[in-house]
Motif scaffolding. Structure first.
Motif, PDB file in Angstrom:
ATOM      1  N   VAL A 154       0.843  -1.197   0.000  1.00 41.44           N
ATOM      2  CA  VAL A 154       0.000   0.000   0.000  1.00 41.44           C
ATOM      3  C   VAL A 154       0.880   1.249   0.000  1.00 41.44           C
ATOM      4  O   VAL A 154       0.583   2.229  -0.688  1.00 41.44           O
ATOM      5  CB  VAL A 154      -0.989  -0.012   1.188  1.00 41.44           C
ATOM      6  CG1 VAL A 154      -1.675   1.338   1.359  1.00 41.44           C
ATOM      7  CG2 VAL A 154      -2.027  -1.113   0.991  1.00 41.44           C
ATOM      8  N   GLY A 155       1.974   1.212   0.734  1.00 43.91           N
ATOM      9  CA  GLY A 155       2.912   2.340   0.728  1.00 43.91           C
ATOM     10  C   GLY A 155       3.453   2.608  -0.665  1.00 43.91           C
ATOM     11  O   GLY A 155       3.504   3.764  -1.108  1.00 43.91           O
ATOM     12  N   TYR A 179       4.600  13.173   1.739  1.00 38.45           N
ATOM     13  CA  TYR A 179       5.282  12.093   2.438  1.00 38.45           C
ATOM     14  C   TYR A 179       4.221  11.105   2.908  1.00 38.45           C
ATOM     15  O   TYR A 179       3.234  11.489   3.539  1.00 38.45           O
ATOM     16  CB  TYR A 179       6.052  12.655   3.635  1.00 38.45           C
ATOM     17  CG  TYR A 179       6.562  11.609   4.586  1.00 38.45           C
ATOM     18  CD1 TYR A 179       7.605  10.761   4.220  1.00 38.45           C
ATOM     19  CD2 TYR A 179       6.001  11.457   5.841  1.00 38.45           C
ATOM     20  CE1 TYR A 179       8.075   9.791   5.084  1.00 38.45           C
ATOM     21  CE2 TYR A 179       6.472  10.502   6.719  1.00 38.45           C
ATOM     22  CZ  TYR A 179       7.508   9.667   6.336  1.00 38.45           C
ATOM     23  OH  TYR A 179       7.967   8.711   7.193  1.00 38.45           O
ATOM     24  N   VAL A 180       4.400   9.860   2.583  1.00 37.89           N
ATOM     25  CA  VAL A 180       3.467   8.814   3.000  1.00 37.89           C
ATOM     26  C   VAL A 180       3.976   8.255   4.320  1.00 37.89           C
ATOM     27  O   VAL A 180       4.964   7.517   4.346  1.00 37.89           O
ATOM     28  CB  VAL A 180       3.337   7.724   1.917  1.00 37.89           C
ATOM     29  CG1 VAL A 180       2.414   6.626   2.382  1.00 37.89           C
ATOM     30  CG2 VAL A 180       2.848   8.334   0.604  1.00 37.89           C
ATOM     31  N   SER A 181       3.318   8.621   5.387  1.00 42.06           N
ATOM     32  CA  SER A 181       3.785   8.241   6.719  1.00 42.06           C
ATOM     33  C   SER A 181       3.394   6.805   7.059  1.00 42.06           C
ATOM     34  O   SER A 181       2.392   6.287   6.548  1.00 42.06           O
ATOM     35  CB  SER A 181       3.194   9.183   7.772  1.00 42.06           C
ATOM     36  OG  SER A 181       1.812   8.927   7.924  1.00 42.06           O
ATOM     37  N   PRO A 182       4.157   6.168   7.938  1.00 44.98           N
ATOM     38  CA  PRO A 182       3.778   4.834   8.418  1.00 44.98           C
ATOM     39  C   PRO A 182       2.386   4.832   9.062  1.00 44.98           C
ATOM     40  O   PRO A 182       1.644   3.861   8.933  1.00 44.98           O
ATOM     41  CB  PRO A 182       4.867   4.498   9.441  1.00 44.98           C
ATOM     42  CG  PRO A 182       6.060   5.292   8.988  1.00 44.98           C
ATOM     43  CD  PRO A 182       5.482   6.572   8.450  1.00 44.98           C
ATOM     44  N   ALA A 183       2.023   5.918   9.737  1.00 45.42           N
ATOM     45  CA  ALA A 183       0.695   5.999  10.362  1.00 45.42           C
ATOM     46  C   ALA A 183      -0.416   5.974   9.308  1.00 45.42           C
ATOM     47  O   ALA A 183      -1.443   5.316   9.496  1.00 45.42           O
ATOM     48  CB  ALA A 183       0.593   7.266  11.213  1.00 45.42           C
ATOM     49  N   VAL A 234      -4.607   0.050   5.961  1.00 43.87           N
ATOM     50  CA  VAL A 234      -4.698  -1.417   5.923  1.00 43.87           C
ATOM     51  C   VAL A 234      -5.430  -1.983   7.139  1.00 43.87           C
ATOM     52  O   VAL A 234      -5.625  -3.188   7.230  1.00 43.87           O
ATOM     53  CB  VAL A 234      -3.313  -2.099   5.771  1.00 43.87           C
ATOM     54  CG1 VAL A 234      -2.665  -1.705   4.462  1.00 43.87           C
ATOM     55  CG2 VAL A 234      -2.416  -1.826   6.951  1.00 43.87           C
ATOM     56  N   THR A 235      -5.842  -1.125   8.049  1.00 44.46           N
ATOM     57  CA  THR A 235      -6.505  -1.582   9.266  1.00 44.46           C
ATOM     58  C   THR A 235      -7.965  -1.911   8.991  1.00 44.46           C
ATOM     59  O   THR A 235      -8.694  -1.112   8.419  1.00 44.46           O
ATOM     60  CB  THR A 235      -6.409  -0.512  10.368  1.00 44.46           C
ATOM     61  OG1 THR A 235      -5.023  -0.300  10.674  1.00 44.46           O
ATOM     62  CG2 THR A 235      -7.145  -0.931  11.618  1.00 44.46           C
ATOM     63  N   VAL A 236      -8.357  -3.093   9.408  1.00 46.17           N
ATOM     64  CA  VAL A 236      -9.747  -3.527   9.322  1.00 46.17           C
ATOM     65  C   VAL A 236     -10.213  -3.804  10.746  1.00 46.17           C
ATOM     66  O   VAL A 236      -9.569  -4.556  11.480  1.00 46.17           O
ATOM     67  CB  VAL A 236      -9.888  -4.792   8.448  1.00 46.17           C
ATOM     68  CG1 VAL A 236     -11.313  -5.319   8.465  1.00 46.17           C
ATOM     69  CG2 VAL A 236      -9.440  -4.504   7.018  1.00 46.17           C
TER      70      VAL A 236
END
Length: 165
Positions: free
Chosen positions: A24-25, A47-51, A57-59
């Motif tokens: 996804v990143g 900037y695509v942050s880890p958060a 991707v969280t379900v």
């Protein structure tokens, strides 16, 4: 060259998983600034942050994320976040090279079928007012659509279509 109808049939749509974060990143980094702006309504996403990746991707019982995959490559993402007992906020993005091929429609159809099982019947989404393609698609896709324009964005409310499972 693969015909558009063949592309849609080769695409796999499934729920996002924690281990999809890296894919996804890469997908988000590969989006043009215009496409990121259309999805996130912010020009500040450089900037695509880890958060952000974790969120996408969280379900959970109140959030569903589906991915469209061409092999191992993420080419589309749709997310619904519960905003009421029978309503969700919706966000969708498809990679530029895969747009106008039915992938967004398929993502939303599969998302609607999944969330309908939990009693969700209404969607809300914010769209750039100049994004006539998405607004037109929403007008054709949602029954009893209601639009509220506020500056550069239009908030769309509507009922999900019922699909035979």
């Amino acid at each position: 060259m693969i015909a558009d109808s063949e592309v849609e049939t080769e695409i796999v749509v499934r729920k996002a998983r924690d281990r999809d974060g890296e894919s996804v990143g890469r997908f988000l980094v590969g989006l043009s600034s215009a496409n990121r702006y259309q999805r996130f309504l912010s020009s500040g996403i450089s900037y695509v942050s880890p958060a952000l990746i974790r969120e996408m991707v969280t379900v959970t019982p109140s959030q569903l994320a589906l991915l469209a995959l061409d092999g191992d490559t993420v080419v589309g993402h749709v997310m619904a976040v519960r905003s009421g007992e029978r309503a969700v906020d919706l966000g969708i993005v498809v990679a530029e090279a895969y747009q106008h091929r039915g992938i967004g429609r398929r993502l939303v159809r599969e998302l609607a079928d999944t969330i309908a099982a939990f009693g969700v019947t209404e969607v809300r989404c914010d769209v750039l007012s100049e994004n006539y393609f998405v607004l037109g698609w929403l007008r054709r896709s949602l029954s009893d659509i209601r639009c509220e324009r506020s500056g550069e964005t239009t908030t769309v409310h509507g009922s999900l279509p019922v699909h035979a499972g």
